[in-house]
Design a protein around this motif. Structure first.
Motif, short mmCIF file in Angstrom:
data_model
loop_
_atom_site.label_atom_id
_atom_site.label_comp_id
_atom_site.label_asym_id
_atom_site.label_seq_id
_atom_site.Cartn_x
_atom_site.Cartn_y
_atom_site.Cartn_z
N LEU A 46 -8.79 -7.99 1.69
CA LEU A 46 -7.84 -7.02 2.22
C LEU A 46 -7.65 -5.86 1.25
O LEU A 46 -7.65 -4.69 1.65
N VAL A 47 -7.48 -6.18 -0.03
CA VAL A 47 -7.29 -5.13 -1.03
C VAL A 47 -8.49 -4.20 -1.08
O VAL A 47 -8.36 -2.96 -1.10
N ASP A 48 -9.71 -4.77 -1.08
CA ASP A 48 -10.91 -3.94 -1.14
C ASP A 48 -11.04 -3.06 0.09
O ASP A 48 -11.48 -1.89 0.00
N HIS A 49 -10.69 -3.60 1.24
CA HIS A 49 -10.74 -2.81 2.47
C HIS A 49 -9.84 -1.58 2.35
O HIS A 49 -10.26 -0.45 2.65
N LEU A 50 -8.61 -1.79 1.89
CA LEU A 50 -7.68 -0.68 1.80
C LEU A 50 -8.09 0.32 0.72
O LEU A 50 -7.98 1.54 0.92
N ARG A 51 -8.58 -0.17 -0.40
CA ARG A 51 -8.98 0.74 -1.48
C ARG A 51 -10.22 1.55 -1.13
O ARG A 51 -10.43 2.63 -1.71
N SER A 52 -11.00 1.06 -0.20
CA SER A 52 -12.20 1.80 0.20
C SER A 52 -11.88 2.96 1.14
O SER A 52 -12.74 3.82 1.37
N LEU A 53 -10.68 3.00 1.66
CA LEU A 53 -10.32 4.04 2.63
C LEU A 53 -9.93 5.34 1.93
O LEU A 53 -9.36 5.34 0.84
N ARG A 54 -10.20 6.45 2.60
CA ARG A 54 -9.73 7.77 2.19
C ARG A 54 -9.26 8.51 3.43
O ARG A 54 -9.91 9.46 3.89
N PRO A 55 -8.14 8.11 4.02
CA PRO A 55 -7.67 8.79 5.23
C PRO A 55 -7.40 10.27 4.95
O PRO A 55 -6.62 10.60 4.05
N LEU B 232 -0.81 7.02 5.74
CA LEU B 232 -0.56 5.59 5.74
C LEU B 232 -0.81 4.98 7.12
O LEU B 232 -1.44 3.92 7.23
N LEU B 233 -0.33 5.62 8.16
CA LEU B 233 -0.52 5.09 9.51
C LEU B 233 -2.00 5.03 9.88
O LEU B 233 -2.44 4.07 10.53
N LYS B 234 -2.76 6.03 9.47
CA LYS B 234 -4.20 6.00 9.76
C LYS B 234 -4.87 4.83 9.04
O LYS B 234 -5.75 4.16 9.59
N VAL C 19 0.86 -1.18 0.00
CA VAL C 19 0.00 0.00 0.00
C VAL C 19 0.90 1.24 0.00
O VAL C 19 1.86 1.32 0.77
N GLU C 20 0.60 2.18 -0.90
CA GLU C 20 1.43 3.36 -1.09
C GLU C 20 0.59 4.62 -0.99
O GLU C 20 -0.60 4.63 -1.32
N VAL C 21 1.26 5.70 -0.57
CA VAL C 21 0.61 7.02 -0.50
C VAL C 21 1.60 8.06 -1.02
O VAL C 21 2.75 8.10 -0.57
N ARG C 22 1.15 8.87 -1.97
CA ARG C 22 1.94 10.04 -2.38
C ARG C 22 1.04 11.26 -2.30
O ARG C 22 -0.03 11.30 -2.91
#
Length: 450
Positions: A329-338, A225-227, A200-203
């Motif tokens: 797991l992938v769907d869970h992460l992609r659904s997030l918008r921290p 990312l931490l959130k 999982v990446e964030v820019r």
């Protein structure tokens, strides 16, 4: 008592061969020399021939260390065939400063020997050899031997068996790449959790920006990312991703004291999660952050972080579909918008779990054999680790019973510094393997004595 006396008479020779094999740094990871891997292969192939295996061949696949294949035909048309599996490659030793003795100099410890790979998996390979010697190369069942040389790193051999089913056809398999829950407790492993990796990446920014001038409004990639990572578990430490299978565990497990000691948990630090240890470790999911890319503390600047990345390892229930588990797991992460920021989620390698069928003739023979080897009834456990080849072998021989037991124990420090094996576990494993083929043959009307 005749069987035990026979095995006891073989132990000095088996120990000597184990020391010879463990002295070879047979590491199949990239960057390590191939010579020692070839040396270990040749040594084992010769030992099998000397033990009476009439057909021993080398199986070469692309970019894969050589596989040893051996075969002893069944003594009668009615006799079953048992496939024996192990591997002769080992993990790298890691930081050698953490070892109490050089990792490839087998060194006596109380009741055993210390060396890299001496438990995982060279002790189990030697146990197979001991069974063959006990029967003078003429066991009461047909034998197929598969000893691979690249299990620890993975190879094309993981998926090869279904393409050559006749070679691997058998009635039962003994997968000897694990062992007992604790020394002296005979254990059958009945399940292996599946595994997958996700990055999982964030820019958020083009480049770092001064935290005094921009912090508080400029989106910090590391905070984002931490959130996101914080949503993977609930307040108890249980996995919070919906759709990952979890069931109660009704087999044997560690005591909390044993587990804390094995894991090296510091005093005053609680374990995470709820439910039994078996449920947390074997019949439920686990998500671990195994890597994190972000500025190091030592070289940190007073700047808002523009980019962060984490690698996750998911372990899932043995019977859950691997793609389904990965996608949850992938769907869970992609659904997030921290903080309103999207994540880039990339699924990686995924491997299925395995759950062995129990209650068949081979399973019953194994229970009797383990009791004969250790003098008490066997327990059953699962494991959070994986043996990639098991599913390939099961597909090649779909009707075969799969038995997982061996000479390791959970306290042997496999994959860690100061790995060791106990002679008592090796000896009892050889007794159990001898008793297993005898009991299994007797169930088919072809019993014989060692």
């Amino acid at each position: 008592m005749k069987l035990e006396a026979t095995v006891d008479g073989l132990m000095d020779g088996l120990r000597a061969d184990l020391e010879r094999l463990a002295a070879i740094p047979s590491i199949s990871f990239p960057g390590f020399p191939a010579g020692p891997v070839e040396e270990a292969h040749d040594l084992l192939a010769g030992l099998l021939r000397d033990a009476g295996v009439p057909h021993v061949e080398r199986l070469d696949l692309p970019d894969t260390a050589p596989v040893i294949y051996g075969e002893i035909l069944p003594p009668t048309p009615e006799a079953p065939t048992v496939l024996l599996y192990g591997h002769y490659d080992v993990q790298p030793p890691g930081d050698e400063a953490l070892w109490k003795s050089p990792p490839f100099e087998p060194t006596p410890v109380e009741g055993g020997l210390r060396a890299r790979g001496i438990a995982d998996d060279k002790s189990n390979v030697i146990a197979h050899l001991g069974m063959l010697r006990a029967y003078g190369g003429r066991p009461p069942v047909g034998i197929k031997i598969v000893i691979e040389g690249q299990e620890e790193y993975g190879s094309a051999f993981d998926d090869y068996p279904p393409s050559d089913p006749e070679r691997f056809a058998c009635d039962a398999m003994v997968i000897a790449d694990l062992g007992n829950l604790r020394p002296g407790t005979p254990t059958l492993t009945t399940g292996l959790r599946g595994a997958c990796e996700v990055v999982v990446e964030v820019r958020t920014l083009d480049e770092p920006r001064h935290s005094g001038e921009f912090g508080g409004a400029a989106p910090d990639a590391l905070l984002v990312l931490l959130k996101a990572l914080g949503t993977l578990h609930d307040v108890h430490g249980d996995v919070a991703v919906e759709g990952l299978r979890r069931e109660e565990w009704d087999g044997t497990t560690y005591t909390e004291e044993e587990f804390r000691d094995l894991a090296g948990v510091r005093d005053g630090v609680p374990l995470i999660g709820s439910g039994s240890l078996g449920e947390r470790l074997w019949s439920g999911p686990a998500i671990t952050v195994i890597g994190l890319d972000a500025p190091s503390v030592e070289h940190a600047a007073s700047a808002v972080v523009p980019y962060a990345r984490a690698k996750l390892n998911l372990r899932f229930h043995p019977r859950q579909d691997p793609r389904e588990a990965r996608d949850r797991l992938v769907d869970h992460l992609r659904s997030l918008r921290p903080f309103g920021v999207p994540l880039t989620v990339t699924p990686g390698d995924t491997g299925p779990g395995y759950e062995a069928a129990t209650g068949g003739p081979a399973y019953r023979a194994a229970l009797a054999a383990l009791k004969e080897g250790w003098g008490e009834d066997a327990s059953y456990v699962a494991t959070g680790g994986s043996i990639p080849l098991v599913n390939g072998l099961a597909k090649a021989a779909p009707g075969a019973e799969v038995l997982l037991f061996g000479a390791q124990d959970s306290m042997c420090n496999l994959h860690a510094p100061n790995e060791r094996v106990l002679f008592s576990e090796l000896r009892n494993t050889v007794v159990a393997m001898c008793a297993f083929v005898r009991e299994y043959a007797a169930g088919h009307g072809t019993g014989a004595d060692a």
